[in-house]
Design a protein around this motif. Structure first.
Motif, short mmCIF file in Angstrom:
data_model
loop_
_atom_site.label_atom_id
_atom_site.label_comp_id
_atom_site.label_asym_id
_atom_site.label_seq_id
_atom_site.Cartn_x
_atom_site.Cartn_y
_atom_site.Cartn_z
N VAL A 1 -0.78 -16.84 -10.49
CA VAL A 1 -1.54 -15.60 -10.28
C VAL A 1 -1.02 -14.51 -11.22
O VAL A 1 -1.81 -13.78 -11.84
N LEU A 2 0.28 -14.40 -11.34
CA LEU A 2 0.87 -13.39 -12.22
C LEU A 2 0.50 -13.66 -13.69
O LEU A 2 0.15 -12.73 -14.43
N PRO B 1 -0.38 -5.64 -15.08
CA PRO B 1 0.47 -6.83 -15.09
C PRO B 1 1.95 -6.50 -15.23
O PRO B 1 2.80 -7.19 -14.63
N LEU B 2 2.29 -5.47 -15.97
CA LEU B 2 3.70 -5.09 -16.14
C LEU B 2 4.30 -4.60 -14.83
O LEU B 2 5.38 -5.04 -14.44
N VAL B 3 3.60 -3.72 -14.14
CA VAL B 3 4.09 -3.22 -12.85
C VAL B 3 4.20 -4.37 -11.86
O VAL B 3 5.18 -4.49 -11.12
N SER B 4 3.20 -5.24 -11.87
CA SER B 4 3.23 -6.39 -10.97
C SER B 4 4.41 -7.31 -11.28
O SER B 4 5.08 -7.81 -10.37
N ALA C 1 -0.15 -10.82 -6.59
CA ALA C 1 1.10 -11.53 -6.87
C ALA C 1 2.27 -11.10 -5.98
O ALA C 1 2.89 -11.94 -5.33
N PRO C 2 2.63 -9.80 -5.90
CA PRO C 2 3.75 -9.45 -5.02
C PRO C 2 3.42 -9.66 -3.54
O PRO C 2 4.29 -10.05 -2.75
N LEU D 1 7.62 -5.86 -10.04
CA LEU D 1 7.75 -5.94 -8.59
C LEU D 1 7.91 -7.38 -8.12
O LEU D 1 8.74 -7.68 -7.26
N THR D 2 7.12 -8.27 -8.68
CA THR D 2 7.05 -9.64 -8.18
C THR D 2 8.33 -10.43 -8.44
O THR D 2 8.83 -11.12 -7.54
N LEU D 3 8.86 -10.36 -9.64
CA LEU D 3 10.03 -11.18 -9.96
C LEU D 3 11.26 -10.83 -9.13
O LEU D 3 11.91 -11.73 -8.60
N PRO D 4 11.61 -9.55 -8.95
CA PRO D 4 12.76 -9.26 -8.07
C PRO D 4 12.50 -9.63 -6.61
O PRO D 4 13.40 -10.15 -5.94
#
Length: 120
Positions: free
Chosen positions: A78-79, A21-24, A102-103, A27-30
């Protein structure tokens, strides 16, 4: 002689459960912010348009922007589901899938937006 109780299968805490979840999230937010930035700039593509072309673009953008926003809400759900799953070993695969989706969903959401807009 003492024996330690055997843990019930699937209930032991996973020490690295936060990694996917941290890596996602990182990646996802930016990626979502960059996609939102370009979606926000999209109306400038038709600044010089007039008449029917401008009307078609405006009508398609007025539909595509809320669809994109709803897609970002789905990405957020999803995130959050990747974070919300119990941090047990038995949920490791179930936690990785939303973290991977998510990303990818942000990219898919941007592609759908781009496809809905009638570009000049």
């Amino acid at each position: 002689m003492t024996t330690t109780p055997t843990p019930v299968a699937g209930t032991d805490r996973h020490p690295h459960a936060f990694v996917a979840p941290l890596v996602s999230t990182l990646l996802t937010l930016p990626v979502a912010a960059v996609a939102f930035f370009f979606v926000g700039l999209a109306p400038m593509a038709c600044d010089s348009c007039e008449g029917e072309v401008s009307d078609r673009f405006d009508a398609s953008y007025d539909l595509a922007f809320p669809v994109f926003g709803f897609g970002l809400v789905v990405v957020l759900v999803v995130l959050l589901s990747a974070w919300a799953l119990p941090w047990r070993r038995r949920n490791a695969a179930a936690r990785v899938w939303p973290a991977v989706i998510a990303p990818a969903a942000v990219v898919l959401d941007f592609i759908v937006f781009h496809g809905l807009v009638d570009w000049p």
